[in-house]
Design an enzyme around this catalytic site. Sequence first.
Site, PDB file in Angstrom:
ATOM      1  N   ALA A   1       0.808  -1.215   0.000  1.00 21.13           N
ATOM      2  CA  ALA A   1       0.000   0.000   0.000  1.00 21.13           C
ATOM      3  C   ALA A   1       0.844   1.269   0.000  1.00 21.13           C
ATOM      4  CB  ALA A   1      -0.941   0.009   1.199  1.00 21.13           C
ATOM      5  N   ASP A   2       2.153   1.145   0.126  1.00 23.51           N
ATOM      6  CA  ASP A   2       3.020   2.314   0.187  1.00 23.51           C
ATOM      7  C   ASP A   2       3.058   2.997  -1.177  1.00 23.51           C
ATOM      8  OD1 ASP A   2       5.443   3.600   1.902  1.00 23.51           O
ATOM      9  OD2 ASP A   2       5.971   3.499  -0.220  1.00 23.51           O
ATOM     10  N   LEU A   3       2.738   4.293  -1.213  1.00 25.86           N
ATOM     11  CA  LEU A   3       2.654   5.010  -2.477  1.00 25.86           C
ATOM     12  C   LEU A   3       4.014   5.129  -3.155  1.00 25.86           C
ATOM     13  CD1 LEU A   3       0.920   6.570  -4.488  1.00 25.86           C
ATOM     14  CD2 LEU A   3       1.280   8.633  -3.106  1.00 25.86           C
TER      15      LEU A   3
END
Length: 320
Positions: free
Chosen positions: A212-214
């Site tokens: 989920a880390d952009l």
Amino acid sequence: MGEQSLSQPFPHPHPHPLSPSPPASAAATPPATALAVSASASRPKKKPRSSGSNPAPKKPRLVPSVRGRPLSADGEVDAAIRHLRAADPALAPVIDAHDPPSFHCPHPPFHSLVRSVLYQQLAFKAAASVYSRFIALSAEQLRQIGVSARKASYLHDLARKYASGILSDDNIVAMDDRSLAAMLTMVNGIGAWSVHMFMIFSLARPDVLPSADLGIRKGVQMLYGLEDVPRPSQMEKLCERWRPYRSVAAWYMWRLIESKAAQTAAAPAAMPVVPPAMPAPSEEFMLQQHQQQHHHQHQQQQQQAAIQMLDPVQMLPGLG
């Protein structure tokens, strides 16, 4: 979540307060239940299907994966880089452009978790100041050193779980990735992203993918030339070839984004060209030129600020 190892129950000498044992009265079978069991046992058993009928397809058996050596072990980062080069040639230029990562954390797990809570939504200098004062103070003095009431409640919850034996430094180190994620997210104020950063930079776990880390998602987009930033649900498939060293590949994705942002910030600004036949610039022209230079300087400052926000290591200092 990036972790795929199966959850195994962790033995502990104390009973888990969140999983109470059934009362003794529930262990004995009441007479009505015993009759029902006896009646079901007396029923004729179903005949097995003949070999000619099509049996139902068997579900694949999940085999628990073995947790690899920590990245802090001698030679493990080198092994990870060799694997990533061979498994994904697109990573080779990114690897060549940066020095190898280091995953050595001097802090015990409890201190790293405390830091991850204190540093939330604070600038680096402010968070470092709060943390340095926190180490020497008691819980009653948290508010006096700048810890908000909400963060104080998070720290109290973490401390209570340590005091009750639900968590400890030893069992945190011993648990597999999925079990550890389930336990740590039970602590108020610690979410999936914080757990992933803790696993990578404090425990040096080798195969963690913060899907989920952009920053990592944008890195994957740039690495493979994708039209859109991949969704978290797409990251597992896109990054499958990086196993069992997805933590190291994720580190290189942050470096890739950081280097691209730095290149953009360092690009020289295009200056207007004055034709030689024209007379000296007028005051209006000089004013426009000054405004353009001021605009470019503002853009560079914004890009430099973006670089600092892209790196989770800077957002959670002290975890690695």
